[in-house]
Design an enzyme around this catalytic site. Structure first.
Site, PDB file in Angstrom:
ATOM      1  N   HIS A 277     -20.329 -25.960 -20.194  1.00 56.86           N
ATOM      2  CA  HIS A 277     -19.523 -24.728 -20.123  1.00 56.86           C
ATOM      3  C   HIS A 277     -20.353 -23.563 -20.664  1.00 56.86           C
ATOM      4  O   HIS A 277     -21.049 -23.707 -21.669  1.00 56.86           O
ATOM      5  CB  HIS A 277     -18.226 -24.879 -20.923  1.00 56.86           C
TER       6      HIS A 277
ATOM      7  N   GLU B 152     -19.633 -21.059 -22.380  1.00 55.81           N
ATOM      8  CA  GLU B 152     -19.391 -20.668 -23.778  1.00 55.81           C
ATOM      9  C   GLU B 152     -20.231 -21.517 -24.723  1.00 55.81           C
ATOM     10  O   GLU B 152     -20.660 -21.055 -25.784  1.00 55.81           O
ATOM     11  CB  GLU B 152     -17.895 -20.796 -24.112  1.00 55.81           C
TER      12      GLU B 152
ATOM     13  N   GLU C  45     -17.956 -21.565 -12.155  1.00 51.62           N
ATOM     14  CA  GLU C  45     -17.333 -20.616 -13.089  1.00 51.62           C
ATOM     15  C   GLU C  45     -18.267 -19.434 -13.288  1.00 51.62           C
ATOM     16  O   GLU C  45     -19.142 -19.474 -14.183  1.00 51.62           O
ATOM     17  CB  GLU C  45     -17.115 -21.285 -14.456  1.00 51.62           C
TER      18      GLU C  45
ATOM     19  N   GLY D 188     -12.277 -15.326 -18.858  1.00 51.76           N
ATOM     20  CA  GLY D 188     -11.606 -14.549 -19.906  1.00 51.76           C
ATOM     21  C   GLY D 188     -11.562 -13.057 -19.625  1.00 51.76           C
ATOM     22  O   GLY D 188     -11.359 -12.258 -20.531  1.00 51.76           O
TER      23      GLY D 188
HETATM   24  P1  13P Z   1      -9.940 -18.310 -18.258  1.00 52.67           P
HETATM   25  O1  13P Z   1      -9.063 -19.024 -17.258  1.00 52.67           O
HETATM   26  O2  13P Z   1      -9.263 -17.993 -19.526  1.00 52.67           O
HETATM   27  O3  13P Z   1     -10.645 -17.141 -17.640  1.00 52.67           O
HETATM   28  O4  13P Z   1     -11.086 -19.362 -18.683  1.00 52.67           O
HETATM   29  C1  13P Z   1     -11.787 -20.030 -17.698  1.00 52.67           C
HETATM   30  C2  13P Z   1     -12.602 -21.090 -18.302  1.00 52.67           C
HETATM   31  O5  13P Z   1     -13.514 -20.829 -19.066  1.00 52.67           O
HETATM   32  C3  13P Z   1     -12.247 -22.484 -17.971  1.00 52.67           C
HETATM   33  O6  13P Z   1     -13.257 -23.361 -18.357  1.00 52.67           O
END
Ligand code: 13P
Length: 260
Positions: free
Chosen positions: A97, A99, A169, A175
């Site tokens: 991911h 993040e 993604e 976010g």
């Molecule tokens: P959001 O749906 O909050 O934009 O997050 C997406 C995400 O990072 C799912 O892994």
């Protein structure tokens, strides 16, 4: 109609009380969803896997984690192995991911190791790929995603993607309330399938793998835009962040998938 995959990424949210309530509500609200049409998963912080096992066994909701150690076992303080995650009957493990990649300097090599650990333990990796806004504006998005997939293919071969999920993604959509447009999502999901399928030798192999590769979209998916995104030809589902924290919104998204 092909099966859809709706996976929640709960990130670092919740508590025992929160998950007890969420599970109770989701069991009720998702009761009518046929697991042959929609596969539902919740990727939780590690401490709550035991709750999921106790509460969601024998329901149509599966669960899993948001990360895994790249090593099998040993002196790796703070890590959690794939074997441990499997002990809680997890099905899904999110890998790579963005993040984590930014905050914990995850490399493509590490991600490839983690992917293998998950497969060795019979679970389903949910591999996240995607570009930054700068990369998209420079027209480099396909190049970036291709190189994220190439490390895995070089290390383990194309067949490693069988029975796995790739989540497109785009980092700018996470976010941000700025989901990819249907064109952008469809385009990249189709590209990922073509790229992986194209790396296979025989024509039959390509066809089979293309059918087996599941590519889902993540980034600001909500109860309003889900139906449109989930109706795209090469989008096999969605990875949901914020809306997975809300039982009603998450179950509305699952019901949208059911209608496709
Ligand atoms: P959001 O749906 O909050 O934009 O997050 C997406 C995400 O990072 C799912 O892994």
């Amino acid at each position: 109609m092909s099966k859809k995959f709706i996976i929640g990424n709960l990130k670092m949210n919740g508590s025992i009380a929160f998950y007890n309530e969420l599970f109770t509500n989701l069991k009720e609200q998702l009761r009518s969803i046929d697991p042959n049409n929609v596969d539902i998963g919740l990727c939780l912080p590690y401490p709550y896997l035991f709750l999921a096992k106790n509460s969601l066994s024998n329901t149509n909701i599966k669960w899993g984690s948001q990360n895994v150690a790249k090593d099998k076992r040993g002196a790796f303080t703070g890590e959690v192995s794939a074997e441990m995650i499997l002990e809680f009957e997890s099905k899904y493990v999110i890998i790579g991911h963005s993040e984590r990649n930014t905050a914990y300097c995850e490399s493509d090599q590490n991600i490839a190791e983690k992917f293998l650990r998950v497969k060795e333990n019979g679970m389903c990796p949910v591999l996240c790929v995607g570009e930054t806004l700068i990369e998209r504006e420079a027209g480099m998005e396909k190049k970036v995603v291709r190189s994220q997939l190439e490390t895995l293919i070089e290390k383990h071969g194309t067949n490693i993607f069988e029975n796995s999920i790739i989540a497109y993604e785009p980092i700018w959509a996470i976010g941000s309330d700025m989901a990819a447009s249907p064109d952008q999502a469809q385009n990249m999901c189709a590209f990922i399938k073509e790229f992986i399928g194209g790396n296979l030798g025989s024509k039959t192999g390509q066809k089979t793998l293309k059918k087996l590769i599941k590519v889902i979209y993540g980034g600001s998916v909500n109860d309003k835009n889900a139906l449109q995104l989930l109706s795209l030809e090469d989008v096999d589902g969605a990875l949901i962040g914020r809306c997975s924290l809300d039982a009603k919104k998450f179950s509305d998204i699952c019901h949208s998938a059911h209608r496709n």
